[in-house]
Write an enzyme that holds these catalytic residues in place. Structure first.
Site, PDB file in Angstrom:
ATOM      1  N   ARG A  10       0.758  -1.181  -0.034  1.00  0.00           N
ATOM      2  CA  ARG A  10       0.127   0.145   0.052  1.00  0.00           C
ATOM      3  C   ARG A  10       1.002   1.191  -0.097  1.00  0.00           C
ATOM      4  NH1 ARG A  10      -1.666   1.457   4.524  1.00  0.00           N
ATOM      5  NH2 ARG A  10      -2.454  -0.660   5.390  1.00  0.00           N
ATOM      6  N   TYR A  57     -15.679  17.271 -15.126  1.00  0.00           N
ATOM      7  CA  TYR A  57     -16.371  15.848 -15.320  1.00  0.00           C
ATOM      8  C   TYR A  57     -17.509  15.591 -14.272  1.00  0.00           C
ATOM      9  CZ  TYR A  57     -16.374  10.919 -14.498  1.00  0.00           C
ATOM     10  OH  TYR A  57     -17.033   9.532 -14.433  1.00  0.00           O
ATOM     11  N   ASP A 112      -6.742  19.397 -13.999  1.00  0.00           N
ATOM     12  CA  ASP A 112      -6.991  18.174 -14.384  1.00  0.00           C
ATOM     13  C   ASP A 112      -6.530  18.152 -15.686  1.00  0.00           C
ATOM     14  OD1 ASP A 112      -8.415  16.051 -15.437  1.00  0.00           O
ATOM     15  OD2 ASP A 112      -9.875  15.924 -14.079  1.00  0.00           O
ATOM     16  N   LYS A 141      -7.465   7.135 -19.427  1.00  0.00           N
ATOM     17  CA  LYS A 141      -7.681   7.806 -20.425  1.00  0.00           C
ATOM     18  C   LYS A 141      -6.425   7.571 -21.403  1.00  0.00           C
ATOM     19  CE  LYS A 141     -11.720   8.848 -18.877  1.00  0.00           C
ATOM     20  NZ  LYS A 141     -11.900   8.253 -17.602  1.00  0.00           N
TER      21      LYS A 141
HETATM   22  O1  P1T Z   1     -12.898   7.430 -14.031  1.00  0.00           O
HETATM   23  P1  P1T Z   1     -11.744   8.164 -13.410  1.00  0.00           P
HETATM   24  O2  P1T Z   1     -10.339   7.343 -13.694  1.00  0.00           O
HETATM   25  O3  P1T Z   1     -11.746   7.850 -11.763  1.00  0.00           O
HETATM   26  O4  P1T Z   1     -11.440   9.422 -13.759  1.00  0.00           O
HETATM   27  C1  P1T Z   1     -12.201  10.420 -13.628  1.00  0.00           C
HETATM   28  C2  P1T Z   1     -12.031  11.517 -14.192  1.00  0.00           C
HETATM   29  C3  P1T Z   1     -11.493  12.503 -13.978  1.00  0.00           C
HETATM   30  N1  P1T Z   1     -11.117  13.728 -14.862  1.00  0.00           N
HETATM   31  C4  P1T Z   1     -11.590  13.862 -16.078  1.00  0.00           C
HETATM   32  C5  P1T Z   1     -11.514  15.073 -16.940  1.00  0.00           C
HETATM   33  C6  P1T Z   1     -12.484  12.752 -16.553  1.00  0.00           C
HETATM   34  O5  P1T Z   1     -12.859  12.808 -17.739  1.00  0.00           O
HETATM   35  C7  P1T Z   1     -12.633  11.627 -15.817  1.00  0.00           C
HETATM   36  C8  P1T Z   1     -13.416  10.598 -16.173  1.00  0.00           C
HETATM   37  N2  P1T Z   1     -14.260  10.683 -17.127  1.00  0.00           N
HETATM   38  C9  P1T Z   1     -15.012   9.845 -17.890  1.00  0.00           C
HETATM   39  C10 P1T Z   1     -15.151   8.541 -17.424  1.00  0.00           C
HETATM   40  C11 P1T Z   1     -15.758  10.447 -18.964  1.00  0.00           C
HETATM   41  O6  P1T Z   1     -16.357   9.627 -19.958  1.00  0.00           O
HETATM   42  O7  P1T Z   1     -15.783  11.609 -19.080  1.00  0.00           O
END
Ligand code: P1T
Length: 387
Positions: A51, A103, A176, A201
């Site tokens: 962890r 988001y 972000d 992503k």
């Molecule tokens: O899904 P996750 O890895 O927890 O990421 C969250 C997140 C944070 N910031 C941005 C700009 C994002 O687009 C996302 C996740 N977005 C999607 C799943 C989507 O389809 O927009």
């Protein structure tokens, strides 16, 4: 960890990855271990429990720091974990100023989780209003997403940082950087304190991992963030860390193609009679095109557009695409299409969505790396069927 400095295309291939000293293996091993044998209590080879740290994750963290131009990185179990860890820096009564278009999951964490723990968040349009319109004496963090999800607004990072630095209580500026990826935008070089990624992503790029990252130049901040992560968990497993590290090697090539395909499709859609409006930072019609040119090396792989008509036309379009897959998420090699109002941004209150302009005919494309001609044909056919 000291890294050889090179161009981005070299850094993505090499950063963090050293041949295994015992075998010479060129690829970082997947250290599937939860614990590590100690020589004497408290005396070990740098790892005591996974962890806290794991060698596969350490390699990924070195790579993440290098590609963002930062000194330190933490690899996380998801992008939302990164948001959550950052919110744990705050104390009851603290205030956050966030970009209004974020988001849906980020908005949900702010609105429905952290507000119950005594944190106030003000959502503001940071494209044209000064920070001073939104800050209070309790503002401890400025939350920027740029390009924003899903409206692709561009926030001038340097300008917001300059305004934040003038405030007496000097809030932390978080960016972000998920939509741009470090290939197109490097917020730390523009003065931001922390960069957040959903590595799910572009960074991983193959739609087979959920992961996140935080990157900073500030050692004290890194230590606080790591303390929080180690206390609450939120770590990626070694196999996921390996996959993200593997994905990063092709980040430059993938981003170049994502950007080229998206730019061409944005121009195609802008001229199309069955499309009301296209939002893409590379188009001169984009309200913050000049800011995008200043702070980004290219304009990314995401396009947002309004199909002519209403929800039924949008639905027909979304049911007609054949190469674009109707799915949440973005940034993978395959093209995806999303209906934010029903899918990724459903957790945002309907009146807020409406006031932002996330309408029923708004469609978001994550343009993949397939042949441009096939993607164009797919959109053309689906648009015809939308009416
Ligand atoms: O899904 P996750 O890895 O927890 O990421 C969250 C997140 C944070 N910031 C941005 C700009 C994002 O687009 C996302 C996740 N977005 C999607 C799943 C989507 O389809 O927009």
């Amino acid at each position: 960890m000291e890294e050889k400095k090179g161009h981005f295309e070299t850094t993505v291939v090499h950063a963090g990855v050293k041949p295994d000293p015992t075998t010479g293996a060129i690829m970082t091993p997947i250290y599937a271990t939860s614990t590590y044998v100690q020589i004497s209590p408290g005396k070990h080879l740098g790892y005591d429990y996974s962890r806290t740290a794991n060698p596969t994750r350490t390699a990924l963290e070195s790579s993440l720091a290098a590609i963002e131009g930062g000194n330190y990185a933490l690899a996380l179990s998801s992008g939302c974990t990164g948001t959550d860890i950052l919110m744990h820096l705050m104390e009851v009564g603290d205030h956050v100023v966030s970009v209004d278009d974020v988001y849906g999951g980020t908005s949900r964490l702010f609105r429905s989780i952290w507000s119950r723990h005594g944190l106030a968040v003000t959502f503001g349009d940071l494209t044209n209003q000064p920070l001073s319109d939104f800050v209070t004496p309790k503002t401890k963090m400025i939350w920027i997403e740029t390009p924003t999800n899903p409206l692709l607004k561009i926030i001038d990072i340097e300008k917001v940082v300059a305004q934040a630095k003038k405030l007496p209580h000097r809030p932390i500026v978080v960016v972000d950087n998920t939509f741009a990826s470090p290939y197109f935008q490097r917020p730390l070089e523009l003065g931001a304190d922390v960069v957040l990624h959903s590595t799910t992503k572009y960074i991983n790029g193959h739609s087979d991992v959920v992961g996140g990252a935080l990157v900073t130049n500030d050692k004290g901040l890194l230590e606080q963030l790591h303390h929080i992560q180690n206390s609450i968990g939120g770590i990626p497993g070694p196999f996921d860390a390996f996959l993200v590290l593997r994905g990063i090697k092709t980040l430059a090539l993938r981003m170049q193609r994502h950007g080229e395909n998206a730019f061409e499709l944005a121009k195609f859609l802008e001229k199309h009679p069955l499309v009301d409006r296209v939002i893409y930072p590379g188009l001169e019609s984009h309200p913050q095109h000049a800011v995008a040119c200043k702070q980004m090396k290219g304009f990314g792989g995401m396009i947002t557009f309004f199909v002519k008509g209403n929800i039924e036309n949008a639905r027909r379009f979304l049911e007609s695409v054949k190469i674009f897959a109707l799915a949440e998420s973005l940034g993978g090699v395959e093209s995806l299409v999303d209906h934010p109002a029903i899918m990724t941004h459903a957790s945002i209150p309907p009146e807020t969505r409406k006031s932002l302009g996330i309408g029923d005919n708004l469609i978001r494309l994550s343009v993949g790396i397939e042949a441009l001609a096939d993607l164009k044909d797919d959109l053309e056919n689906a648009l015809k069927r939308s009416q």
